[in-house]
Design a protein around this motif. Structure first.
Motif, mmCIF file in Angstrom:
data_model
loop_
_atom_site.group_PDB
_atom_site.id
_atom_site.type_symbol
_atom_site.label_atom_id
_atom_site.label_comp_id
_atom_site.label_asym_id
_atom_site.label_seq_id
_atom_site.Cartn_x
_atom_site.Cartn_y
_atom_site.Cartn_z
ATOM 1 N N UNK A 109 0.849 -1.256 -0.007
ATOM 2 C CA UNK A 109 -0.210 -0.124 0.047
ATOM 3 C C UNK A 109 0.578 1.344 -0.089
ATOM 4 N N UNK A 110 1.990 1.184 0.649
ATOM 5 C CA UNK A 110 2.976 2.217 0.453
ATOM 6 C C UNK A 110 3.208 2.834 -1.103
ATOM 7 N N UNK A 111 3.417 1.700 -1.795
ATOM 8 C CA UNK A 111 3.678 2.131 -3.368
ATOM 9 C C UNK A 111 2.508 2.511 -4.107
ATOM 10 N N UNK A 112 1.253 2.015 -3.523
ATOM 11 C CA UNK A 112 -0.125 2.491 -4.150
ATOM 12 C C UNK A 112 -0.306 3.921 -3.682
ATOM 13 N N UNK A 113 0.064 4.263 -2.446
ATOM 14 C CA UNK A 113 -0.160 5.509 -1.821
ATOM 15 C C UNK A 113 0.546 6.576 -2.804
ATOM 16 N N UNK A 114 1.795 6.130 -3.041
ATOM 17 C CA UNK A 114 2.832 6.976 -3.689
ATOM 18 C C UNK A 114 2.367 6.936 -5.261
ATOM 19 N N UNK A 115 1.783 6.116 -5.698
ATOM 20 C CA UNK A 115 1.113 6.177 -7.034
ATOM 21 C C UNK A 115 -0.097 7.004 -7.346
ATOM 22 N N UNK A 116 -0.764 6.859 -6.366
ATOM 23 C CA UNK A 116 -2.202 7.652 -6.259
ATOM 24 C C UNK A 116 -2.061 9.139 -5.974
ATOM 25 N N UNK A 117 -0.885 9.418 -5.081
ATOM 26 C CA UNK A 117 -0.713 11.037 -4.714
ATOM 27 C C UNK A 117 -0.958 11.979 -5.957
ATOM 28 N N UNK A 118 -0.357 11.693 -7.098
ATOM 29 C CA UNK A 118 -0.411 12.797 -8.123
ATOM 30 C C UNK A 118 -1.759 13.012 -8.577
ATOM 31 N N UNK A 119 -2.501 11.722 -8.844
ATOM 32 C CA UNK A 119 -3.947 11.827 -9.199
ATOM 33 C C UNK A 119 -5.032 12.381 -8.272
ATOM 34 N N UNK A 120 -4.811 12.080 -6.865
ATOM 35 C CA UNK A 120 -5.649 12.615 -5.836
ATOM 36 C C UNK A 120 -5.150 13.933 -5.820
ATOM 37 N N UNK A 121 -3.889 14.447 -5.750
ATOM 38 C CA UNK A 121 -3.467 15.961 -5.522
ATOM 39 C C UNK A 121 -4.178 16.834 -6.626
ATOM 40 N N UNK A 122 -4.119 16.272 -7.843
ATOM 41 C CA UNK A 122 -4.863 16.838 -9.040
ATOM 42 C C UNK A 122 -6.213 16.914 -9.050
ATOM 43 N N UNK A 123 -6.815 15.819 -8.515
ATOM 44 C CA UNK A 123 -8.469 15.984 -8.482
ATOM 45 C C UNK A 123 -8.770 17.022 -7.528
ATOM 46 N N UNK A 124 -8.408 16.803 -6.028
ATOM 47 C CA UNK A 124 -8.576 17.779 -5.216
ATOM 48 C C UNK A 124 -8.108 19.281 -5.568
ATOM 49 N N UNK A 125 -7.176 19.543 -6.077
ATOM 50 C CA UNK A 125 -6.763 20.737 -6.521
ATOM 51 C C UNK A 125 -7.819 21.452 -7.341
ATOM 52 N N UNK A 126 -8.147 20.410 -8.350
ATOM 53 C CA UNK A 126 -9.096 21.327 -9.268
ATOM 54 C C UNK A 126 -10.625 21.364 -8.759
ATOM 55 N N UNK A 127 -11.148 20.493 -8.132
ATOM 56 C CA UNK A 127 -12.190 20.681 -7.148
ATOM 57 C C UNK A 127 -12.188 21.845 -6.139
ATOM 58 N N UNK A 128 -11.068 21.931 -5.480
ATOM 59 C CA UNK A 128 -11.059 22.799 -4.352
ATOM 60 C C UNK A 128 -10.959 24.389 -5.275
ATOM 61 N N UNK A 129 -10.222 24.303 -6.307
ATOM 62 C CA UNK A 129 -9.960 25.642 -7.084
ATOM 63 C C UNK A 129 -11.479 26.009 -7.900
ATOM 64 N N UNK A 130 -12.347 25.145 -8.134
ATOM 65 C CA UNK A 130 -13.570 25.239 -8.755
ATOM 66 C C UNK A 130 -14.395 25.836 -7.901
ATOM 67 N N UNK A 131 -14.361 25.293 -6.304
ATOM 68 C CA UNK A 131 -15.187 25.564 -5.336
ATOM 69 C C UNK A 131 -14.572 26.621 -4.647
ATOM 70 N N UNK A 132 -13.577 27.297 -4.883
ATOM 71 C CA UNK A 132 -12.640 28.408 -4.373
ATOM 72 C C UNK A 132 -12.627 28.177 -2.748
ATOM 73 N N UNK A 133 -12.147 27.059 -2.616
ATOM 74 C CA UNK A 133 -11.706 26.768 -1.203
ATOM 75 C C UNK A 133 -10.446 27.289 -0.785
ATOM 76 N N UNK A 134 -10.472 28.337 -0.042
ATOM 77 C CA UNK A 134 -9.255 28.869 0.658
ATOM 78 C C UNK A 134 -8.338 28.293 1.427
#
Length: 162
Positions: free
Chosen positions: A137-162
């Motif tokens: 799961x350490x490997x999976x967490x590292x592989x998932x991080x860029x995708x999760x980061x981009x997903x949450x960044x886009x949603x938080x940008x769209x919703x204007x989360x400060x």
């Protein structure tokens, strides 16, 4: 930061953490259990890096207690592990933000290793035995991080989360 701006998007932070807890409870075949990502740790890491003034040790401790209740582990196991990893993220938050995404993924994989080792150790210490530690799961967490980061960044940008 004004009170209105501070509250703006708080519902999304809570929703993303609740969704991470649901993803943690999502059933997987026994052969895949070692590959289960640490969803709550990943989402909490994102918010600790993105909004460190809003999400910190208190959120980590509360999410850990909820995770302990949901998973049936002894109270405090996941809250201690999440609080410790969040504390490390808080110490390194400004550096991690400057890292390129692949270095962030390596850092998050290392932090998830710490989280998994502490959780495993505390579960064994309380008398419950788990067969093996979830190294994959350490490997999976590292592989998932860029995708999760981009997903949450886009949603938080769209919703204007400060």
């Amino acid at each position: 930061m004004s009170q209105a701006n501070y509250r703006k998007g708080s519902w999304f932070i809570g929703l993303s953490l609740a969704l991470a807890m649901v993803m943690t409870l999502f059933p997987l075949p026994d052969a895949w259990q070692l590959w289960r990502p640490a969803w709550v740790m990943l989402v909490l890491s994102y918010w600790s890096i993105r909004a460190p003034e809003r999400v910190g040790l208190f959120w980590a401790f509360v999410c850990g207690l909820l995770l302990d209740v949901l998973l049936g582990t002894s109270l405090g196991v996941h809250s201690f592990a999440l609080a410790l990893t969040t504390f490390i993220i808080k110490l390194l938050q400004q550096r991690i933000r400057l890292f390129p995404l692949w270095k962030q993924a390596l850092m998050v994989a290392f932090l998830s290793l710490i989280y998994i080792m502490i959780s495993f150790w505390l579960i064994r210490l309380t008398g419950k035995s788990e067969e093996t530690m979830a190294w994959p799961s350490v490997i999976i967490n590292g592989l998932l991080w860029p995708w999760l980061y981009l997903l949450l960044r886009n949603f938080s940008g769209f919703l204007r989360v400060n």
